[in-house]
Scaffold this motif. Sequence first.
Motif, PDB file in Angstrom:
ATOM      1  N   VAL A 168      94.949 -29.922  71.249  1.00 38.05           N
ATOM      2  CA  VAL A 168      95.183 -30.361  69.862  1.00 38.05           C
ATOM      3  C   VAL A 168      96.486 -30.424  69.550  1.00 38.05           C
ATOM      4  O   VAL A 168      97.129 -29.496  69.493  1.00 38.05           O
ATOM      5  N   LYS A 169      96.955 -31.692  69.048  1.00 36.19           N
ATOM      6  CA  LYS A 169      98.417 -31.753  68.577  1.00 36.19           C
ATOM      7  C   LYS A 169      98.546 -31.401  67.154  1.00 36.19           C
ATOM      8  O   LYS A 169      97.554 -31.982  66.377  1.00 36.19           O
ATOM      9  N   SER A 184     101.590 -28.531  70.175  1.00 31.79           N
ATOM     10  CA  SER A 184     100.245 -28.461  70.457  1.00 31.79           C
ATOM     11  C   SER A 184      99.622 -27.102  70.747  1.00 31.79           C
ATOM     12  O   SER A 184     100.477 -26.207  70.738  1.00 31.79           O
ATOM     13  N   LYS A 231      89.315 -30.703  66.274  1.00 34.31           N
ATOM     14  CA  LYS A 231      90.504 -31.359  65.843  1.00 34.31           C
ATOM     15  C   LYS A 231      90.807 -31.068  64.227  1.00 34.31           C
ATOM     16  O   LYS A 231      91.586 -30.678  63.766  1.00 34.31           O
ATOM     17  N   GLY A 283      94.525 -30.505  63.185  1.00 32.03           N
ATOM     18  CA  GLY A 283      95.361 -31.487  64.246  1.00 32.03           C
ATOM     19  C   GLY A 283      95.446 -32.864  63.907  1.00 32.03           C
ATOM     20  O   GLY A 283      94.719 -33.371  63.069  1.00 32.03           O
ATOM     21  N   THR A 284      96.174 -33.602  64.417  1.00 33.64           N
ATOM     22  CA  THR A 284      96.555 -34.921  64.337  1.00 33.64           C
ATOM     23  C   THR A 284      95.917 -35.849  65.738  1.00 33.64           C
ATOM     24  O   THR A 284      95.901 -36.890  65.686  1.00 33.64           O
ATOM     25  N   TYR A 285      95.594 -34.868  66.610  1.00 36.87           N
ATOM     26  CA  TYR A 285      95.332 -35.641  67.988  1.00 36.87           C
ATOM     27  C   TYR A 285      94.569 -34.534  68.901  1.00 36.87           C
ATOM     28  O   TYR A 285      94.924 -33.445  68.833  1.00 36.87           O
ATOM     29  N   VAL A 286      93.693 -35.022  69.431  1.00 34.92           N
ATOM     30  CA  VAL A 286      92.864 -34.142  70.257  1.00 34.92           C
ATOM     31  C   VAL A 286      92.366 -34.598  71.817  1.00 34.92           C
ATOM     32  O   VAL A 286      92.144 -35.918  71.809  1.00 34.92           O
ATOM     33  N   SER A 287      92.527 -34.122  72.688  1.00 34.45           N
ATOM     34  CA  SER A 287      91.962 -34.422  74.075  1.00 34.45           C
ATOM     35  C   SER A 287      91.837 -33.306  74.867  1.00 34.45           C
ATOM     36  O   SER A 287      92.152 -32.330  74.852  1.00 34.45           O
TER      37      SER A 287
END
Length: 157
Positions: free
Chosen positions: A49-50, A56, A75, A80-84
């Motif tokens: 998660v960013k 991160s 997220k 967070g702002t981004y997740v992968s």
Amino acid sequence: MYEKLMARLDEGGARYRVIDHAPEGRTDEVSALRGHEPACAAKCLVVMVKLGKKTSRYYLAVVPGDARVDLAALKALAGGTYVSFASTDRAEALAGSASGTILPFSFHPDLTLVADPALLEHPELYFNAARLDRSLALNSEDYARLADPHLAPITLV
């Protein structure tokens, strides 16, 4: 990692069973080898998660074996702002074992353990014990006590 897990379980007085089986890392297949429904398995995935442009955080997301991780929920939980999903190399480095054998325990300070409460609905939870050919059936109450996960709804419905 197997020895580290067994030491934690034994020192904590956990109730568990060791199950030897043919090498397998896919949840559906290994659940059949172990003789239980996939819902009783602990599916363990490392997620990145960013939190900003340069920050991160990594999470070990543990969900029932018949479910998928809700990345959006994770997220939001992390703010967070981004997740992968983490890269395989990064996931294995943080978890200390190969993909398909990742434990529902975090032994790394940079890997935050988050488990869906649905895991604790069954008396035992099953997972590969940092090996493709050996699994554990661990008492769910002992898992919650010894792993001490952050419990949050992170399963897609």
